[in-house]
Design a protein around this motif. Structure first.
Motif, mmCIF file in Angstrom:
data_model
loop_
_atom_site.group_PDB
_atom_site.id
_atom_site.type_symbol
_atom_site.label_atom_id
_atom_site.label_comp_id
_atom_site.label_asym_id
_atom_site.label_seq_id
_atom_site.Cartn_x
_atom_site.Cartn_y
_atom_site.Cartn_z
ATOM 1 N N ILE A 75 0.835 -1.198 0.000
ATOM 2 C CA ILE A 75 0.000 0.000 0.000
ATOM 3 C C ILE A 75 0.875 1.257 0.000
ATOM 4 O O ILE A 75 1.895 1.308 0.686
ATOM 5 N N ASP A 76 0.467 2.261 -0.761
ATOM 6 C CA ASP A 76 1.195 3.529 -0.805
ATOM 7 C C ASP A 76 0.669 4.544 0.199
ATOM 8 O O ASP A 76 1.402 5.427 0.646
ATOM 9 N N ALA A 77 -0.626 4.470 0.513
ATOM 10 C CA ALA A 77 -1.219 5.493 1.373
ATOM 11 C C ALA A 77 -2.433 4.948 2.117
ATOM 12 O O ALA A 77 -3.105 4.020 1.648
ATOM 13 N N ILE A 78 -2.690 5.540 3.280
ATOM 14 C CA ILE A 78 -3.902 5.270 4.048
ATOM 15 C C ILE A 78 -4.624 6.597 4.267
ATOM 16 O O ILE A 78 -4.020 7.568 4.724
ATOM 17 N N ILE A 79 -5.903 6.625 3.910
ATOM 18 C CA ILE A 79 -6.741 7.781 4.238
ATOM 19 C C ILE A 79 -7.833 7.281 5.168
ATOM 20 O O ILE A 79 -8.590 6.383 4.820
ATOM 21 N N LEU A 80 -7.875 7.855 6.365
ATOM 22 C CA LEU A 80 -8.850 7.430 7.372
ATOM 23 C C LEU A 80 -9.849 8.556 7.628
ATOM 24 O O LEU A 80 -9.489 9.647 8.075
ATOM 25 N N ALA A 81 -11.099 8.286 7.325
ATOM 26 C CA ALA A 81 -12.174 9.248 7.591
ATOM 27 C C ALA A 81 -12.712 9.001 8.992
ATOM 28 O O ALA A 81 -13.170 7.894 9.299
ATOM 29 N N THR A 82 -12.627 10.022 9.855
ATOM 30 C CA THR A 82 -13.136 9.885 11.216
ATOM 31 C C THR A 82 -13.357 11.259 11.845
ATOM 32 O O THR A 82 -12.686 12.221 11.491
ATOM 33 N N SER A 83 -14.308 11.315 12.759
ATOM 34 C CA SER A 83 -14.498 12.503 13.601
ATOM 35 C C SER A 83 -14.130 12.197 15.042
ATOM 36 O O SER A 83 -14.255 13.058 15.909
ATOM 37 N N MET A 102 3.163 -1.223 8.507
ATOM 38 C CA MET A 102 3.451 -0.616 7.204
ATOM 39 C C MET A 102 4.523 0.448 7.391
ATOM 40 O O MET A 102 4.317 1.430 8.096
ATOM 41 N N THR A 103 5.678 0.249 6.762
ATOM 42 C CA THR A 103 6.844 1.106 7.037
ATOM 43 C C THR A 103 7.144 2.086 5.917
ATOM 44 O O THR A 103 8.163 2.775 5.924
ATOM 45 N N ARG A 104 6.273 2.142 4.925
ATOM 46 C CA ARG A 104 6.497 3.058 3.792
ATOM 47 C C ARG A 104 5.212 3.838 3.532
ATOM 48 O O ARG A 104 4.210 3.647 4.191
ATOM 49 N N GLY A 105 5.283 4.750 2.542
ATOM 50 C CA GLY A 105 4.087 5.483 2.159
ATOM 51 C C GLY A 105 3.701 6.563 3.156
ATOM 52 O O GLY A 105 4.509 7.014 3.971
#
Length: 323
Positions: A75-83, A102-105
């Motif tokens: 995986i290159d990126a994580i986008i987490l939607a949260t309030s 995950m050690t990159r991205g």
């Protein structure tokens, strides 16, 4: 070459504790029948005291990775939607990144309340189309039970905790609406409506706060804005409600879901509904419903799916994708 952000995997996670409507009858003036008739909700899940939003998100992320047959470092990126992030900072997304090993991205949070997952999907799509990432893990996760006033019967019975995740991958398409992946997005917000849905506290005001909502006002905006944003997104690729296999809406209230489907002229048999079992899980509700829909064998490859949501801000939007 037309790049598309294609769904490779999906997964979800719900905390163990199930809270039936009847549990609220002990502490506030309400009833199972009252809650069901007004919201469609029968039960919801509440996180354990030691369970955080990033914990729920990590479970859902692992399930999505397993579904895709991938490892965290793919995986290159994580986008987490949260309030309801664990801490003021760092982002819950970086905590998930660490828990996954995950050690990159890169990883970051998106805050658009109940519309958060739609906003996160749209951002992930933009990252993929611009070449900044090839694979993006998009997560919606919430522990709304932590910001509820348990004596406010108009709000405390409506929300639940949970997480869902979608793994997107860059793939070549033809540029037509027959392509798999995200085909169109539409995002909107209008800050004039803050007072109808908000939390009355935060870091800058040195308070914690609880959720406040003017239910009738939210309902009034929801149906019209959700149907409009879905139509707008579909029109961008020359499609209409007739072409839709599944609407996977934000699961806030069965009456809003039915009203929106009716406006879009899509029968309820083509709507994924999970609100009865999960309540309103805010940014988690769409990925949760997508994961449940796939697990039930309903959402199949090649089908056209429309997701739409509205939340505090007000913020609202839609994503059209081919599964």
């Amino acid at each position: 070459m037309h790049l598309r952000a294609v769904v490779r995997g999906v997964g979800h996670y719900l905390p163990q504790r199930i809270v039936e409507n009847s549990e609220f009858e002990e502490s506030i003036d309400t009833s199972d029948e009252w809650i069901r008739s007004r919201s469609g909700i029968e039960r919801r899940h509440f996180a354990a005291p030691d369970e955080t939003t990033s914990d729920l998100a990590t479970h859902a992320a692992r399930n999505a990775l397993a579904d895709a047959g991938m490892e965290p470092d793919d995986i290159d990126a994580i986008i987490l939607a949260t309030s309801t992030a664990d801490l003021t900072f760092p982002s819950a997304a970086t905590m998930v990144q660490n828990k996954l090993g995950m050690t990159r991205g890169f990883a970051f949070d998106v805050q658009a309340v109940c519309a958060g997952f739609v906003f996160a999907l749209s951002n992930a799509n933009a990252l993929i189309l611009s070449g900044q990432a090839k694979r993006v893990l998009v997560i919606g996760a919430e522990t709304f039970s932590r910001i509820l006033d348990m004596q406010d019967r108009g709000t405390c019975v409506l929300f639940g905790d949970g997480a869902g995740a979608l793994l997107l991958e860059a793939q070549e398409g033809t540029g037509s609406s027959d392509d798999r992946g995200i085909l169109a997005t539409d995002l909107n917000s209008d800050g004039r409506y803050k007072d109808i849905l908000y939390v009355d506290g935060g870091v800058s005001t040195n308070t914690t706060g609880v959720l406040k909502m003017q239910g009738k006002e939210v309902f009034r905006h929801a149906v019209e804005k959700l149907a409009t944003t879905a139509h707008t997104a579909l029109e961008k690729i020359g499609l209409s409600g007739d072409d839709v296999d599944w609407i996977v809406p934000h699961q806030a209230n069965i009456r809003i879901i039915k009203g929106t489907a009716n406006r879009m002229k899509v029968p309820m048999e083509r709507v994924i509904v999970t609100v009865q079992d999960h309540g309103n899980t805010s940014a988690a509700s769409i990925p949760l419903a997508l994961s449940v829909g796939k697990a039930q064998g309903r959402i199949k490859p090649g089908q056209l799916v429309v997701t739409e949501a509205i939340g505090g801000g007000l913020a609202w939007g839609a994503v059209v994708l081919r599964w």
